[in-house]
Design an enzyme around this catalytic site. Structure first.
Site, PDB file in Angstrom:
ATOM      1  N   VAL A  27       7.112 -14.007  -3.866  1.00  0.00           N
ATOM      2  CA  VAL A  27       8.505 -13.648  -4.506  1.00  0.00           C
ATOM      3  C   VAL A  27       9.150 -12.977  -3.851  1.00  0.00           C
ATOM      4  CG1 VAL A  27       9.443 -12.977  -6.803  1.00  0.00           C
ATOM      5  CG2 VAL A  27       7.534 -14.293  -6.914  1.00  0.00           C
TER       6      VAL A  27
ATOM      7  N   GLY B 253      19.349 -22.465  10.121  1.00  0.00           N
ATOM      8  CA  GLY B 253      17.910 -22.454  10.045  1.00  0.00           C
ATOM      9  C   GLY B 253      17.618 -21.919   8.638  1.00  0.00           C
TER      10      GLY B 253
ATOM     11  N   LYS C  81       9.906 -18.951  -8.589  1.00  0.00           N
ATOM     12  CA  LYS C  81       9.570 -17.399  -8.369  1.00  0.00           C
ATOM     13  C   LYS C  81       9.887 -16.725  -9.808  1.00  0.00           C
ATOM     14  CE  LYS C  81      11.181 -17.527  -3.443  1.00  0.00           C
ATOM     15  NZ  LYS C  81      12.318 -17.995  -2.419  1.00  0.00           N
TER      16      LYS C  81
ATOM     17  N   GLY D 186      11.762 -15.053   5.650  1.00  0.00           N
ATOM     18  CA  GLY D 186      11.807 -14.671   6.902  1.00  0.00           C
ATOM     19  C   GLY D 186      10.332 -14.215   7.533  1.00  0.00           C
TER      20      GLY D 186
HETATM   21  N1  HSE Z   1      13.663 -20.888   0.952  1.00  0.00           N
HETATM   22  C1  HSE Z   1      13.538 -19.810   0.321  1.00  0.00           C
HETATM   23  C2  HSE Z   1      14.801 -18.956   0.380  1.00  0.00           C
HETATM   24  C3  HSE Z   1      12.552 -19.145   1.434  1.00  0.00           C
HETATM   25  O1  HSE Z   1      15.783 -19.459   0.910  1.00  0.00           O
HETATM   26  O2  HSE Z   1      14.706 -18.107  -0.211  1.00  0.00           O
HETATM   27  C4  HSE Z   1      11.637 -18.081   1.022  1.00  0.00           C
HETATM   28  O3  HSE Z   1      11.160 -18.319  -0.202  1.00  0.00           O
END
Ligand code: HSE
Length: 405
Positions: free
Chosen positions: A127, A182, A200, A298
């Site tokens: 999270v 990306g 989350k 990241g």
């Molecule tokens: N796809 C998720 C985001 C990655 O964009 O926050 C991190 O959990």
């Protein structure tokens, strides 16, 4: 020395190896000893990697090696990640993970299994990426009673909404840009339809109230229907549209638990969380409001959170009294967000002479029209969403509606 095995050598896995290598001196200072990566399980070989000699393809090598104290699961998806986690805990090895899907779906069972075997199951990176929010809830805020948690928990959708506000581009154009950079996957549904944020907020609610709800049973609305006119009119009403994960204990001990695009007034610090950043606002009985802000995704931020769990394990023996223990919640304990929760809403609709009558019916506190955008925004009084929808339907209005948090 803490001896570990990594499951998965993708973005977070390779980031974890990088953090351990780069910051081994700091890890030694924090733990009194270092961390040694003995194995890396992946389907691929990495002949050019400095870790090429640690790659294995058979999980049994890791499970049967008594030197491996911690398995770090960074595979993603439910299976085989869940099965590998169970096997590690049953073999008496602690598990650290960044896998929110497994924690949100199976956290109660896996924490119980960890307790049975007196080992850790930690998931800070699941999270808020690198933001130390779960440890704060588990330790620093443990003596507070949590009233509510509101979070911007998905970086991709926050990037898309920020681009819509700042450059006036459409959802589709902003999504294409997020994919090009990306941030968003080719199939963006887990992010834009709110499922990632739902996992989350389920984890945050379980950390706050010790009860885990199945993410499939909570109300989830993504951002696909947010129009650029909506974000511009919300700005005129002093709000930013943000995808919010919300968890709140009600007076009758039910739980509000949902994900939806909301109107966040500019005086709320969450309204200023932009781009791919995440923000989590907790409200607790002793401390009041506390804001956690940072990089929610990241390679290195997420890997940093994984390594902080590893240093926790290296410095604290498992203690059943202070470990997390969750139970699984019944969906009957969740409020119906449409009929049981009263809130103020922004109603955004085309301008019309009869909007004043509608505003009266909604006990509106404000109404603003804008000719250039071709929309009118009504800020309602406190009302349930069901009553609001009924009033709009009776008046024959097709409007965009955002709850104000
Ligand atoms: N796809 C998720 C985001 C990655 O964009 O926050 C991190 O959990």
């Amino acid at each position: 020395m803490l001896t570990i095995a990594l499951l998965g050598f993708g973005v977070v896995g390779s980031g974890t190896a990088e953090v351990i290598t780069e910051n081994q001196d700091r890890i030694r200072r924090a733990t009194g000893d270092g961390i040694e990566i003995k194995y890396i399980l992946d389907l691929r070989d990495f002949p050019d990697s400095p870790f090429a000699d640690r790659i294995v393809h058979d999980y049994d090598i890791i499970l049967s090696d008594p030197e491996v104290q911690v398995v770090v699961e960074m595979m993603g998806g439910s299976h085989p990640a869940y099965d590998f986690t169970k096997a590690a805990l049953c073999a008496g090895k602690s598990v650290v993970t960044s896998n929110k899907e497994v924690v949100a779906k199976f956290g109660t069972e896996l924490l119980a299994l960890a307790a049975e075997h007196s080992v850790h199951y930690l998931f800070e990176a699941s999270v808020g990426g690198g933001i130390p929010i779960l440890r704060a809830l588990a330790h620093d805020l443990a003596t507070n009673r949590v009233h509510s948690v509101n979070g911007i928990l998905n970086g991709t959708t926050n990037y898309i909404l920020t681009r819509m506000v700042e450059d006036g581009i459409s959802f589709d154009a902003a999504l294409a840009e997020a994919q090009q950079k990306g941030y968003a996957e080719r199939d963006p549904s887990a992010d834009v339809d709110g499922h990632d944020a739902a996992r989350k907020i389920v984890i945050l609610a379980a950390m706050s109230f010790s009860v885990r709800h199945n993410p499939d049973t909570i109300s989830i609305e993504g951002i696909r229907n947010v129009k650029v006119e909506d974000v511009r009119m919300a700005a005129l009403a002093g709000c930013a549209i943000k995808l919010i994960g919300h968890a709140e204990k009600t007076e009758n001990q039910k739980l509000q638990l949902w994900v939806a695009p909301c109107a966040v007034p500019h005086e709320n610090p969450l309204s200023h969380v932009n781009d791919v950043f995440n923000g989590i606002l907790t409200d607790t009985d002793m401390l009041g409001q506390t804001m956690f802000y940072g990089r929610g995704a990241g390679k290195l931020p997420t890997a940093g959170a994984v390594v902080s769990d590893l240093t926790d394990i290296a410095t604290h023996p498992y203690d059943v009294a202070t470990a997390q223990h969750w139970s699984d919640g019944d969906s009957a304990c969740l409020t119906d967000s449409a009929t049981e929760e009263k809130a103020r809403f922004l109603v955004i609709l085309p301008p019309a002479l009869d909007n004043a009558k509608l505003a009266d019916a909604l006990s509106a506190v404000a109404m603003i029209g804008n000719e250039e955008i071709g929309r009118c925004v009504i800020t309602t009084g406190k009302i349930t969403r069901a009553a609001l929808d009924e009033t709009l339907a009776t008046a024959g209005k097709n409007a965009s509606v955002y709850r104000i948090i």
